[in-house]
Design an enzyme around this catalytic site. Sequence first.
Site, mmCIF file in Angstrom:
data_model
loop_
_atom_site.group_PDB
_atom_site.id
_atom_site.type_symbol
_atom_site.label_atom_id
_atom_site.label_comp_id
_atom_site.label_asym_id
_atom_site.label_seq_id
_atom_site.Cartn_x
_atom_site.Cartn_y
_atom_site.Cartn_z
ATOM 1 N N GLU A 1 1.529 -0.325 -5.185
ATOM 2 C CA GLU A 1 0.539 0.720 -5.326
ATOM 3 C C GLU A 1 1.516 1.885 -5.721
ATOM 4 O O GLU A 1 2.151 2.487 -4.562
ATOM 5 C CB GLU A 1 -0.380 1.023 -4.363
ATOM 6 C CG GLU A 1 -1.273 2.431 -4.553
ATOM 7 C CD GLU A 1 -2.242 2.532 -3.451
ATOM 8 O OE1 GLU A 1 -3.454 2.840 -3.787
ATOM 9 O OE2 GLU A 1 -1.919 2.436 -2.243
ATOM 10 N N ASP B 1 0.800 -1.175 0.013
ATOM 11 C CA ASP B 1 -0.006 0.013 -0.163
ATOM 12 C C ASP B 1 0.871 1.146 0.058
ATOM 13 O O ASP B 1 1.917 1.348 0.740
ATOM 14 C CB ASP B 1 -0.825 -0.109 1.284
ATOM 15 C CG ASP B 1 -1.795 1.004 1.273
ATOM 16 O OD1 ASP B 1 -2.786 1.112 0.315
ATOM 17 O OD2 ASP B 1 -1.923 1.839 2.178
#
EC number: 3.2.1.196
Length: 657
Positions: free
Chosen positions: A369, A334
């Site tokens: 990401e 993330d």
Amino acid sequence: MGELLAGRPRPLGSHFDGEGVNFALFSSGASRVELCIFDGLREQRLPLTARTGDIWHGYLPDAQPGLCYGYRVDGAFDPSRGQRFNANKLLLDPCARQMDGWVVDDQRLHGGYHQPDPSDSAEVMPPSVVVDEHYDWQGDRLPRTPWSQTVLYEAHVRGLTRRHPGIPAAIRGTYAALAHPVMLDYLTQLGVTALELMPVQQHADEPRLQSMGLRNYWGYNTLLPFAVDNSLAASDDPLNEFRDTVRALHQAGIEVILDVVFNHSAELDVDGPTLTLRGIDNASYYWLTENGDYHNWAGCGNVLRLEHPAVLHWVIECLTFWHEVCHVDGFRFDLATILGRLPDFSSSAPFFTALRNHRSLRDCKLIAEPWDISPGGYQLGQFPAPFAEWNDRFRDDMRRFWLHGDLPIGVLARRFAASSEVFERGSRQPWASVNMLTSHDGFTLRDLVCFNHKHNDANGEQNRDGTNSNFSFNHGTEGLEADETTQARRRVSQQALLTTLLLSQGTPMLLAGDEFGNSQQGNNNAYCQDNALAWLHWDQADDALLAFTSGLIRLRRSIPALQRGRWWRDDDEDDVRWLNAQGEALTPYEWEQGTHQLQIQLSERWLLLVNATPQVSDFSLPEGEWRVAPPFSATDHLLDGQTWRGQANAVCVLVKQ
């Protein structure tokens, strides 16, 4: 329980060796560390007098798994220098494998602003728990699906299973539900090869959400990265329940990829609680400004500092635990730009080097990401091999092409060819582009074609949260309900989007529920909706769309050009040919200014036909005898074997006899 012995400095955390437990904690600035042992409400404090470098350690003979413990760490309280030690606060072991209970907001958890808070937090702070990591894997083998054959399926443990009627009620919404035969059969019949699970690391709910009676449903607020989240377990043994699930998924040939959060922690900003890292070594674990304030590159109040050797070691050991002890196959990181900050982003940052050189992590599937919210945060295409990356350009451009018609055929082709202008560099391969239409963060596919605007009022932020850049199109009516003509147009759009997703070069990722038309009622930021709004609505599944999606995945497997791990060459007809509606090679003008019509011939035998115009159009097909390929209807408009009559905004795939 015997006297505390010196023990050893490695490994960090608490480790049971069959005769006792070794405890080891990193803190470079502490002046005193106490190991706190709990027997019910009774607390026994044992000073850790042994220190090797910055590791404080001790060994407790006769201690057993299940022992509850924590730490009190003393030292300077000087926020301007980043030091926030406060021995009044019971702290979780940052390497703990389990936590006893749940963090409920309480003022006593706060460490203090300019002065240390004097209140003791032990009464309201859940302790860490010693866990025996031994487990019989019964010969478990990782599937090791090649990247070029991988189809990702992003799902939330509770959201995927909580409302499934075929799963026993007692285990719905848990790890055990993922391992139930009904779910395993569903995933294998759908055809996905890897389950990308939203966070299962132990998280905490933000105080703001608790005050509104909400929870952090998604789990991107990690508290204990080594611990299996106990709120998603059906049993009182989360670690082994999770490992049982991994083993069952592997037996079904499905890989497990974890969405992990190493960009920030649940301690939030200076107003947040002191639960673990802040009280152990604030200045080492977090990126701080010159005056000791927290950087906020993740938008969550703090940022973990992986540039620090001790923090890097902690993160690498955590990933090793999940891979070697829990047998997970890979990780999605993330806000991964933060992991490479020095503080500017560098593709040669220590974190990336450590992964490439690690004995086992280098063989995992690694997905970034590729952004954070700070200046210089957008880094699509800049991550080093062997990373794949979420490709938001694919997401946005496919939406714009099909739903708004404001991009040329050339952009569609570039995205269809794994965004080679972004990823074809160095040793990177087409699978580095993780192609997606939707993810947990945003509209579902159904909502994408039913709503022009987000509807996030249930989140308690007056609909201010969630992005406004959705590139969605409601086809003339806002909301799920509409007349049959509108619904038919929506179905055509969903099929066109799914076709270009699942038949593009690169690694496709499907959001759980998109395959059968799941809706979140227009909420594009359901992070705090641990309820029926965000759980999948199996009882409302569109079976025809589900059959179409699974058929596309089967079709993908049959096309050699989509199974290769190399970039397409335009001069190789066994790869791809780009043709106009007349069956001729596209001119430069047609690429950038022409009509939204295209024929993509793959591996000579398969022909993807794109009519992204608002009118019916006839396509002249390449030489050969063609038929409609499943899952497209055999009654689709193939007129004479040489002409296809394309309906408005439609796609079709033909196969040469």
